[in-house]
Design an enzyme around this catalytic site. Structure first.
Site, PDB file in Angstrom:
ATOM      1  N   HIS A   1       8.936   9.713 -27.037  1.00 25.24           N
ATOM      2  CA  HIS A   1       7.876  10.519 -26.416  1.00 25.24           C
ATOM      3  C   HIS A   1       8.011  12.004 -26.764  1.00 25.24           C
ATOM      4  CE1 HIS A   1       4.924  11.726 -23.403  1.00 25.24           C
ATOM      5  NE2 HIS A   1       5.804  12.586 -22.933  1.00 25.24           N
TER       6      HIS A   1
ATOM      7  N   GLU B   1      -3.810  17.180 -10.253  1.00 27.18           N
ATOM      8  CA  GLU B   1      -4.468  17.605 -11.497  1.00 27.18           C
ATOM      9  C   GLU B   1      -5.964  17.788 -11.281  1.00 27.18           C
ATOM     10  OE1 GLU B   1      -2.406  15.918 -14.921  1.00 27.18           O
ATOM     11  OE2 GLU B   1      -4.299  15.985 -16.011  1.00 27.18           O
TER      12      GLU B   1
ATOM     13  N   LYS C   1       8.066  23.276 -12.897  1.00 28.14           N
ATOM     14  CA  LYS C   1       7.132  22.163 -12.678  1.00 28.14           C
ATOM     15  C   LYS C   1       6.794  22.008 -11.202  1.00 28.14           C
ATOM     16  CE  LYS C   1       5.747  17.538 -13.693  1.00 28.14           C
ATOM     17  NZ  LYS C   1       5.909  16.297 -14.416  1.00 28.14           N
TER      18      LYS C   1
ATOM     19  N   LYS D   1       3.709  11.617 -10.652  1.00 25.96           N
ATOM     20  CA  LYS D   1       2.806  10.840 -11.509  1.00 25.96           C
ATOM     21  C   LYS D   1       3.488   9.525 -11.835  1.00 25.96           C
ATOM     22  CE  LYS D   1      -0.162  13.922 -14.175  1.00 25.96           C
ATOM     23  NZ  LYS D   1      -0.461  14.439 -15.529  1.00 25.96           N
TER      24      LYS D   1
ATOM     25  N   HIS E   1       0.198  11.920 -27.681  1.00 21.79           N
ATOM     26  CA  HIS E   1      -0.155  10.575 -27.210  1.00 21.79           C
ATOM     27  C   HIS E   1      -0.836   9.765 -28.311  1.00 21.79           C
ATOM     28  CE1 HIS E   1      -0.090  11.425 -22.574  1.00 21.79           C
ATOM     29  NE2 HIS E   1       1.106  11.181 -23.079  1.00 21.79           N
TER      30      HIS E   1
ATOM     31  N   HIS F   1       0.375  17.222 -25.757  1.00 18.71           N
ATOM     32  CA  HIS F   1       0.330  15.790 -25.458  1.00 18.71           C
ATOM     33  C   HIS F   1      -0.904  15.082 -26.023  1.00 18.71           C
ATOM     34  CE1 HIS F   1       3.693  16.724 -22.939  1.00 18.71           C
ATOM     35  NE2 HIS F   1       3.780  15.498 -22.459  1.00 18.71           N
TER      36      HIS F   1
ATOM     37  N   GLU G   1      10.260  18.562 -23.987  1.00 18.04           N
ATOM     38  CA  GLU G   1       9.592  18.935 -22.725  1.00 18.04           C
ATOM     39  C   GLU G   1      10.196  20.229 -22.171  1.00 18.04           C
ATOM     40  OE1 GLU G   1       6.909  17.481 -21.774  1.00 18.04           O
ATOM     41  OE2 GLU G   1       6.957  15.355 -22.299  1.00 18.04           O
TER      42      GLU G   1
ATOM     43  N   ARG H   1       0.827  -1.232   0.000  1.00 15.58           N
ATOM     44  CA  ARG H   1       0.000   0.000   0.000  1.00 15.58           C
ATOM     45  C   ARG H   1       0.854   1.272   0.000  1.00 15.58           C
ATOM     46  NH1 ARG H   1      -2.920  -3.047   3.888  1.00 15.58           N
ATOM     47  NH2 ARG H   1      -4.767  -3.967   2.969  1.00 15.58           N
TER      48      ARG H   1
ATOM     49  N   ARG I   1      -2.331  21.863 -13.363  1.00 18.65           N
ATOM     50  CA  ARG I   1      -1.329  20.865 -13.760  1.00 18.65           C
ATOM     51  C   ARG I   1      -1.612  20.316 -15.158  1.00 18.65           C
ATOM     52  NH1 ARG I   1       1.591  16.068 -10.224  1.00 18.65           N
ATOM     53  NH2 ARG I   1       2.837  15.324 -11.983  1.00 18.65           N
TER      54      ARG I   1
ATOM     55  N   ASN J   1       0.109  19.319 -20.091  1.00 22.85           N
ATOM     56  CA  ASN J   1      -0.160  18.394 -21.190  1.00 22.85           C
ATOM     57  C   ASN J   1      -0.158  19.096 -22.543  1.00 22.85           C
ATOM     58  OD1 ASN J   1      -0.430  16.119 -19.538  1.00 22.85           O
ATOM     59  ND2 ASN J   1      -2.539  16.665 -19.037  1.00 22.85           N
TER      60      ASN J   1
HETATM   61  P1  NAD Z   1      13.092   5.770 -21.499  1.00 25.77           P
HETATM   62  O1  NAD Z   1      12.927   5.649 -20.050  1.00 25.77           O
HETATM   63  O2  NAD Z   1      12.579   4.671 -22.344  1.00 25.77           O
HETATM   64  O3  NAD Z   1      14.632   6.001 -21.819  1.00 25.77           O
HETATM   65  C1  NAD Z   1      15.009   6.157 -23.151  1.00 25.77           C
HETATM   66  C2  NAD Z   1      16.114   5.198 -23.576  1.00 25.77           C
HETATM   67  O4  NAD Z   1      17.342   5.706 -23.104  1.00 25.77           O
HETATM   68  C3  NAD Z   1      16.005   3.781 -23.029  1.00 25.77           C
HETATM   69  O5  NAD Z   1      16.431   2.890 -24.028  1.00 25.77           O
HETATM   70  C4  NAD Z   1      16.989   3.767 -21.878  1.00 25.77           C
HETATM   71  O6  NAD Z   1      17.505   2.487 -21.631  1.00 25.77           O
HETATM   72  C5  NAD Z   1      18.057   4.705 -22.369  1.00 25.77           C
HETATM   73  N1  NAD Z   1      18.770   5.432 -21.341  1.00 25.77           N
HETATM   74  C6  NAD Z   1      18.247   6.070 -20.276  1.00 25.77           C
HETATM   75  N2  NAD Z   1      19.199   6.739 -19.630  1.00 25.77           N
HETATM   76  C7  NAD Z   1      20.350   6.524 -20.275  1.00 25.77           C
HETATM   77  C8  NAD Z   1      21.690   6.978 -20.084  1.00 25.77           C
HETATM   78  N3  NAD Z   1      21.998   7.847 -19.124  1.00 25.77           N
HETATM   79  N4  NAD Z   1      22.633   6.513 -20.928  1.00 25.77           N
HETATM   80  C9  NAD Z   1      22.307   5.669 -21.941  1.00 25.77           C
HETATM   81  N5  NAD Z   1      21.065   5.233 -22.195  1.00 25.77           N
HETATM   82  C10 NAD Z   1      20.092   5.664 -21.364  1.00 25.77           C
HETATM   83  O7  NAD Z   1      12.386   7.100 -22.058  1.00 25.77           O
HETATM   84  P2  NAD Z   1      12.176   8.578 -21.485  1.00 25.77           P
HETATM   85  O8  NAD Z   1      12.106   9.426 -22.686  1.00 25.77           O
HETATM   86  O9  NAD Z   1      13.116   8.923 -20.425  1.00 25.77           O
HETATM   87  O10 NAD Z   1      10.741   8.505 -20.823  1.00 25.77           O
HETATM   88  C11 NAD Z   1       9.568   8.320 -21.578  1.00 25.77           C
HETATM   89  C12 NAD Z   1       8.472   7.902 -20.654  1.00 25.77           C
HETATM   90  O11 NAD Z   1       8.253   8.923 -19.672  1.00 25.77           O
HETATM   91  C13 NAD Z   1       7.146   7.671 -21.333  1.00 25.77           C
HETATM   92  O12 NAD Z   1       6.622   6.436 -20.908  1.00 25.77           O
HETATM   93  C14 NAD Z   1       6.267   8.800 -20.826  1.00 25.77           C
HETATM   94  O13 NAD Z   1       4.913   8.443 -20.735  1.00 25.77           O
HETATM   95  C15 NAD Z   1       6.853   9.037 -19.477  1.00 25.77           C
HETATM   96  N6  NAD Z   1       6.598  10.376 -18.920  1.00 25.77           N
HETATM   97  C16 NAD Z   1       6.107  10.452 -17.663  1.00 25.77           C
HETATM   98  C17 NAD Z   1       5.854  11.681 -17.101  1.00 25.77           C
HETATM   99  C18 NAD Z   1       5.387  11.772 -15.680  1.00 25.77           C
HETATM  100  O14 NAD Z   1       5.055  12.880 -15.212  1.00 25.77           O
HETATM  101  N7  NAD Z   1       5.345  10.681 -14.943  1.00 25.77           N
HETATM  102  C19 NAD Z   1       6.124  12.857 -17.813  1.00 25.77           C
HETATM  103  C20 NAD Z   1       6.644  12.742 -19.114  1.00 25.77           C
HETATM  104  C21 NAD Z   1       6.870  11.493 -19.654  1.00 25.77           C
HETATM  105  N1  GLY Z   2       3.945  15.444 -17.398  1.00 20.45           N
HETATM  106  C1  GLY Z   2       2.715  16.001 -16.925  1.00 20.45           C
HETATM  107  C2  GLY Z   2       2.557  16.026 -15.458  1.00 20.45           C
HETATM  108  O1  GLY Z   2       3.431  15.641 -14.723  1.00 20.45           O
HETATM  109  O2  GLY Z   2       1.522  16.398 -14.973  1.00 20.45           O
END
Ligand code: NAD
Ligand code: GLY
Length: 372
Positions: free
Chosen positions: A272, A244, A234, A150, A260, A256, A192, A128, A249, A253
């Site tokens: 992304h 949100e 942020k 998030k 998306h 997005h 971003e 939990r 917040r 988006n």
């Molecule tokens: P990712 O986590 O897939 O990383 C991208 C690639 O880079 C992967 O292949 C990873 O193995 C590699 N990598 C990461 N760090 C590295 C490093 N230092 N050196 C070498 N390789 C490295 O992608 P991302 O772009 O970081 O994240 C995308 C995700 O984030 C999506 O799923 C999206 O929905 C999510 N997201 C979440 C929020 C949130 O608020 N929670 C906001 C924006 C995006």
């Molecule tokens: N990436 C959008 C949020 O964190 O709300």
């Protein structure tokens, strides 16, 4: 555009910043700079710790962090596919099987946004809710996904549909991780950053324009400042609207909704940030048409996306019907309408409920829409 000539790697430790996210008993600090000072001290020695990482990041950094924290390591495949129910089940199996964890345990998310979202959701639901620390290793994760709590996995019907708000205990944005990040991933994270510039206002956008070449060259000081500026922006938004609930917040988006949809329709085609960049250009077009955004601002932002190496064009083969179906499946839907984040001016976003009709699609998808 002014080209600055900051040398590439002259890091001044005084540039390091620690930014507070003030959320009462869920408050935490985000450290931005080179190094992981304070990380070991932040985790009680008595707590059992598990690092969740992916194969690429694990290969490079898991041993070092595991040694530093005396933590075991759990590795998942790299990529968006790991934000799945199947992978979550496997993560839980590996978290629970050794029977060494309890409610005092700490999960350490070592990776990009995929790992932050997956490990964060596991932390939100294990017993939990247990504490977790974010060690973002991509630019996107540093400026966006590691901030604000998030967490989510995807479902076959859409992205991030199963999740929770669960704030981390602390975040370290160590820019040293960026040295191994592939260029395409780094540039994707810049989408971003530009989104933050657009939402924050003209001054931030001007800074990005003026530092474009240093940003591309990953100059330590410029990158540290850029990340800290994004985190500060942020954090302030999250403080005002953690879950949100008020619409503040939801402004994050921007770009997005179509972004998306593109990610859902073409899962392996764009990263992304690339999909968000295309989505932002579409949202800018809609903003000019619907809320009187100055077309010169739309052009200015599109130019910056282009200069930093991001895609700005909707693919000609994108079918309006498919885009509609996916956008209506978006979490922000309301009957036949979708809540779009539009821009009245730099720093002045507004959410407008838009019925998806041919006029809207025509504007959103741009001049190439004549075909569909
Ligand atoms: P990712 O986590 O897939 O990383 C991208 C690639 O880079 C992967 O292949 C990873 O193995 C590699 N990598 C990461 N760090 C590295 C490093 N230092 N050196 C070498 N390789 C490295 O992608 P991302 O772009 O970081 O994240 C995308 C995700 O984030 C999506 O799923 C999206 O929905 C999510 N997201 C979440 C929020 C949130 O608020 N929670 C906001 C924006 C995006
Ligand atoms: N990436 C959008 C949020 O964190 O709300």
């Amino acid at each position: 555009m002014r080209r600055d000539n900051w040398p590439k790697r002259t890091y001044n430790p005084a540039m390091a910043e620690s930014i507070q996210v003030s959320l009462g008993d869920r408050a935490y600090r985000i450290h931005v700079g080179r190094g992981l000072d304070g990380l070991s001290a932040a985790v009680p020695a008595s707590a059992s710790k598990v690092i969740v990482t992916d194969k690429n990041v694990g290969r490079l950094y898991a041993q070092k962090i595991s040694h530093m924290l005396n933590a075991r390591v759990l590795t998942v495949p790299a990529g968006e596919g790991s934000k799945s129910l199947g992978q979550l089940e496997s993560v839980f199996a590996q978290l629970l099987a050794p029977r060494d964890l309890d409610r005092q345990s700490v999960i350490v998310a070592l990776g990009g946004g995929v790992i932050g979202d997956l490990a964060g959701f596991a932390a939100a639901t294990l017993f939990r809710g247990v504490r977790y620390i974010q060690l973002p290793t991509t630019l996107l994760a540093m400026v966006d996904s590691s901030v604000g709590g998030k967490t989510a996995i995807n479902h076959e019907t859409g992205k991030n549909l199963i999740g929770a708000f669960h704030q981390p205990q602390a975040v370290w944005c160590d820019i040293a991780f960026l040295e191994t990040l592939p260029t395409r991933e780094y540039v994707s994270g810049l989408a971003e950053v530009i989104k933050t510039g657009v939402l924050s206002g003209s001054a931030f956008l001007a800074k990005l324009e003026q530092s474009a070449s240093a940003i591309v060259a990953r100059n330590d000081e410029v990158v540290t400042r850029m990340i800290a500026d994004c985190v500060r922006f942020k954090a302030a938004v999250v403080e005002q609207d953690e879950t949100e609930a008020t619409g503040r917040r939801a402004m994050l988006n921007f770009g997005h909704t179509l972004g998306h949809a593109l990610e859902n329709l073409y899962p392996d085609r764009w990263l992304h940030g690339e999909a968000v960049a295309i989505g932002m250009v579409a949202a800018l077009r809609l903003s000019v048409a619907r809320v009187a955004l100055d077309a010169a601002v739309a052009e200015r932002v599109t130019r910056l996306l282009h200069v930093l190496g991001l895609p700005t064009e909707i693919p000609p083969e994108l079918e309006a019907q498919a885009a509609t179906a996916v956008m209506l499946g978006d979490k922000k839907r309301d009957g036949g309408a979708v809540g779009f984040v539009l821009l009245k001016a730099l720093g002045e976003p507004v959410i407008q409920s838009c019925t998806i009709d041919s006029a809207l699609l025509h504007t959103l998808m741009g001049p190439r829409d004549e075909r569909t």
